[in-house]
Scaffold this motif. Structure first.
Motif: not given
Length: 433
Positions: A147-160, A168-172
């Motif tokens: 996430a630090a490399d991509l930059g926030y916000p990020v989406i976090v999800k199961p693979r399948a 869900s969305l993570a802002a930090d």
């Protein structure tokens, strides 16, 4: 003299009556017209399915080796000319059986591209299609680094998983820790090869749509576009959809090019797909391609709005025929789902029988059902209303009016404690007792 076994189409999982009977009805009509038998492998004993299927075998369809053995036994009694599946957890074994029986299907690479979000992202990115940055995280520490490399916000999800479960969305960084746990725990009810960890992605900001389309011998053609409404942030519960037969996106060259290219890259050969797209400032971005008809009664909205019969289109592609997806009417149709404000036990639900433009309204739970909102549960819907109109604004007004007529008697309950094993929502599984 050798007697040829009767021709048949194999269906894996009927799905819920409320969500899929209109599809089954159309498929059964086509099969009877062609003199082909319809054979079902189902998870539970048949009830409403008996009207449509000639042969029904009950087995644990989620035990893939057992499902395959059951299908092979049936193949000894029938000559399968097609295979259909519209339940998300079953599209993988269905595609493998289609390949084994040498009938039209998604293809093995195609189904992996649909079911495995990491594989899909990797292949679409390599092909040069616009995609968010992404990486798989095995644990929370790795998720923080990604996430630090991509930059926030990020989406976090199961693979399948489907239906935005565990997404869900993570802002930090603080929100990331919670989001990773939610996605990881949700993944444990999914396909075994993809359990554990989470996929971390950059956030593709913009309105979200879905497109149901047909694929015949690798040639993709859209049927209809649904504009999506989500709620309950930071989660992405789908609370409504609207299909407009005159939606200009159906003629958007950039969107159509992305859709065609994505299906070619993923190697999808035959079937109906449900593709989710974000309309970003940089252009359309594929979020995922699902190897099945859309859920949430979106195909029914498409039928009401455009006149396309999705079950008939599915029959065509599953039997190697080019489907006719010409629009025969120009309407707008929408669905609005009723959600509780809190986790609750629902005692009763009353839906309107009449309202302007009302096509269909129904409760979605039995009395004394417990509904749990994310992250303790998903698809916590007590009802839906479907309305149609001549234009999007009129449809939106009619949906709001019909939804306001729904009455719910419920008692709030406390959310489950963190770490409670997620129960797969009934709306995703073949459970219709």
């Amino acid at each position: 003299m050798t007697t040829r076994s009767p021709a048949a189409i194999l269906v894996i999982g009927s799905g819920l009556k409320l969500y899929r009977e209109y599809i089954v009805r159309a498929v059964a009509e086509r099969a009877r017209e062609d003199g082909v038998r319809l054979v079902l492998i189902n998870n539970l004993r048949p009830t409403w399915q008996q009207e449509y299927f000639d042969d029904i075998t009950v087995t644990n369809v989620f035990d893939w080796p057992l499902l395959a053995a059951t299908a092979r036994e049936l193949a000894g009694r029938y000559t399968f000319t097609g295979l259909m599946c519209w339940d998300e957890p079953l599209v993988m074994p269905a595609a493998e059986l289609a390949a084994e029986f040498k009938v039209p299907g998604l293809s093995i690479p195609g189904v992996h591209g649909c079911r495995d979000k990491f594989s899909s992202r990797t292949r679409l990115t390599a092909a040069g299609l616009p995609q968010p940055g992404f990486a798989l995280a095995a644990d929370a520490d790795e998720a923080r680094r990604i996430a630090a490399d991509l930059g926030y916000p990020v989406i976090v999800k199961p693979r399948a998983l489907g239906a935005s479960m565990g997404v869900s969305l993570a802002a930090d960084e603080r929100e990331l820790e919670f989001a990773f746990r939610v996605a990881h725990e949700a993944s444990l009810v999914g396909d075994e090869p993809y359990r554990g960890g989470a996929l971390i992605e950059g956030f593709a900001d913009g309105p979200e749509i879905s497109i149901d389309g047909t694929v015949h011998k690798g040639e993709y053609e859209p049927m209809f576009v649904a504009r999506k409404t989500t709620g309950q942030p930071p989660f992405f519960e789908e609370v409504g959809h609207v299909v407009d037969a005159a939606d200009p996106l159906l003629r958007d060259a950039a969107l159509l090019d992305v859709l065609v290219t994505a299906h070619q890259v993923l190697g999808i050969e035959n079937g109906i797909t449900h593709t989710e797209v974000r309309l970003t400032a940089k252009g359309p971005v594929i979020i995922e391609v699902n190897g099945r008809l859309g859920g949430d009664l979106i195909p029914l909205l498409g039928q009401v709005a455009t006149g396309i019969e999705p079950g008939s289109a599915l029959y065509d592609v599953a039997t190697g025929q080019r489907p006719d997806v010409t629009h025969t009417r120009t309407r707008v149709a929408g669905i609005r789902f009723g959600y509780p404000e809190h986790d609750c036990i629902v005692h009763s639900v009353t839906v309107p029988q009449e309202a302007p433009g009302l096509v269909l309204a129904s409760p979605m739970v039995e009395p004394e059902t417990t509904l749990r909102l994310p992250p303790g549960g998903y698809i916590a819907r007590h009802s839906f209303v479907i309305c149609s109109a001549d234009d999007p604004q009129a449809c939106a007004d009619r949906l709001a009016g019909a939804a306001a007529l729904v009455e719910v008697d419920a008692t709030p309950v406390e959310p489950p404690p963190p770490g409670t094993v997620l129960t797969m929502p009934a709306g995703l599984l073949d459970v219709d007792e």
